[in-house]
Design an enzyme around this catalytic site. Structure first.
Site, mmCIF file in Angstrom:
data_model
loop_
_atom_site.group_PDB
_atom_site.id
_atom_site.type_symbol
_atom_site.label_atom_id
_atom_site.label_comp_id
_atom_site.label_asym_id
_atom_site.label_seq_id
_atom_site.Cartn_x
_atom_site.Cartn_y
_atom_site.Cartn_z
ATOM 1 N N THR A 12 0.829 -1.210 0.000
ATOM 2 C CA THR A 12 0.000 0.000 0.000
ATOM 3 C C THR A 12 0.859 1.254 0.000
ATOM 4 O O THR A 12 0.549 2.234 -0.676
ATOM 5 C CB THR A 12 -0.916 0.004 1.243
ATOM 6 O OG1 THR A 12 -1.844 -1.056 1.110
ATOM 7 C CG2 THR A 12 -1.676 1.311 1.381
ATOM 8 N N ASP A 87 0.024 -6.804 4.672
ATOM 9 C CA ASP A 87 -0.761 -8.035 4.835
ATOM 10 C C ASP A 87 0.075 -9.276 5.141
ATOM 11 O O ASP A 87 -0.368 -10.150 5.887
ATOM 12 C CB ASP A 87 -1.628 -8.277 3.589
ATOM 13 C CG ASP A 87 -2.751 -7.246 3.491
ATOM 14 O OD1 ASP A 87 -3.064 -6.603 4.508
ATOM 15 O OD2 ASP A 87 -3.316 -7.088 2.388
HETATM 16 N N1 ASP Z 1 -2.635 -5.383 0.341
HETATM 17 C C1 ASP Z 1 -1.565 -4.521 0.800
HETATM 18 C C2 ASP Z 1 -0.274 -5.324 0.836
HETATM 19 O O1 ASP Z 1 -0.096 -6.100 1.742
HETATM 20 C C3 ASP Z 1 -1.900 -3.960 2.138
HETATM 21 C C4 ASP Z 1 -0.899 -3.003 2.713
HETATM 22 O O2 ASP Z 1 0.221 -2.851 2.271
HETATM 23 O O3 ASP Z 1 -1.256 -2.322 3.723
HETATM 24 O O4 ASP Z 1 0.535 -5.233 -0.043
#
Ligand code: ASP
Length: 318
Positions: A12, A87
């Site tokens: 993210t 994640d």
């Molecule tokens: N889906 C994202 C990831 O793990 C969530 C994040 O980075 O907060 O890459």
């Protein structure tokens, strides 16, 4: 002046909005603009964009590549900041803690709940804090998130949205960061005994099974026959494993032990860990040959099993 290597992997923190939702895409220049602590390290830091993925898609090979990159640069830099999706960050931190054995420099993993470019993002603070810790005299692999410094072997993401997403499970925090200043407990600053070793091998062929009251034992039997090299049973509470004629995991454990497949008993509870000697439902599993995952997180329990199997370490030391 310290020299820190920034390794970006996506997540993210590096994402922008696309037609299909957030996806990693940001350039490293944006990262540099968002590092608020510029004291005591070469700025802008050297940067390697290793990959640019949502950490949902992380693989064992990604961990090996990341660890290799740290190892190749170990003498050139004083510390490392790795940006990563949240994640699977706990898995990556656990993996690097094991692969980078006896590392005597800071390896700091961070990310954010909101992208760098979004207003009021947590990314700026987390990234800046990560650099603050990377230039400190801490040693080893840590997650830095929302002002907390969490040992790499006990981090866990507990919230999908809250900025305070990560907790240290069954171990105290290694320290905290307040107003760009790191407060680190002395024990984490001590020189690590033993030589640095890159223990890259990991046995991928393990399986984690979450036990439910409506389990179907034949599914798990098939999984064993599929040729797994290790099994983790996520039981209940202190490590309770069903053992009645309605649902009986004891023959499964015995079968695994006979086939030289280690069985580790973990728990679905987050805190306090397992003690399989407390209840009959744990003792029976232990007598059948299962081992305890102690107070490890499920992420660390899995990675530890993969590490032990990959490096032929005696499971008695698990
Ligand atoms: N889906 C994202 C990831 O793990 C969530 C994040 O980075 O907060 O890459």
């Amino acid at each position: 002046m310290k020299n820190i290597l920034l390794i970006t992997t996506g997540g993210t923190i590096a994402s922008t909005e696309t037609d299909e939702g957030l996806a990693p895409s940001l350039s490293t220049e944006i990262f540099f603009k968002n590092i608020n602590t510029k004291n005591n390290f070469k700025f802008p830091p050297d940067c390697i964009s290793l990959f640019n993925i949502d950490s949902t898609n992380i693989t064992v090979e990604n961990w090996q590549k990341t660890a290799q990159t740290v190892a190749e640069n170990i003498d050139k830099y004083d510390g490392f900041v790795i940006t990563h999706g949240t994640d699977t960050m706990a898995y990556t931190a656990a993996a690097l803690s094991l692969i980078l054995e006896n590392i005597n420099k800071p390896v700091i993993i961070t990310g954010s709940q909101l992208p760098l470019e979004v207003e009021n993002t947590d990314a700026t603070k987390n990234l800046s804090d990560a650099f603050t810790v990377a230039i400190s005299d801490i040693k080893g692999v840590y997650i830095v998130f929302n002002g907390k410094i969490i040992c790499g072997d006990c981090g866990k993401k507990l919230y999908t949205e809250k900025f305070d997403a990560f907790h240290s499970i069954n171990k105290d925090y290694a320290g905290k960061i307040v107003n760009n200043e790191a407060f680190i407990k002395d024990e984490y600053k001590k020189a690590v005994k033993g030589n640095f070793k890159l223990k890259i091998n990991m046995e991928k062929n393990i399986y984690i099974h979450k036990i439910t009251p409506f389990d179907n034992i034949s599914i798990i039997e098939n999984i064993i026959n599929y040729g797994i090299k290790g099994l983790i049973l996520e039981g209940y509470g202190m490590g309770g494993i069903p053992n009645t004629e309605n649902l009986n995991f004891i023959p499964i454990i015995e079968k695994c032990v006979k086939k030289n497949i280690p069985v580790i008993i973990s728990t679905q509870c987050i805190f306090d860990g397992v003690d399989i000697s407390t209840y009959e439902v744990g003792v029976k599993a232990e007598k059948a040959g299962a081992l305890s995952s102690k107070n490890y997180t499920i992420e660390y329990a899995a990675l530890r099993l993969m590490h032990f199997l990959g490096n032929n370490i005696d499971l008695k030391q698990y």
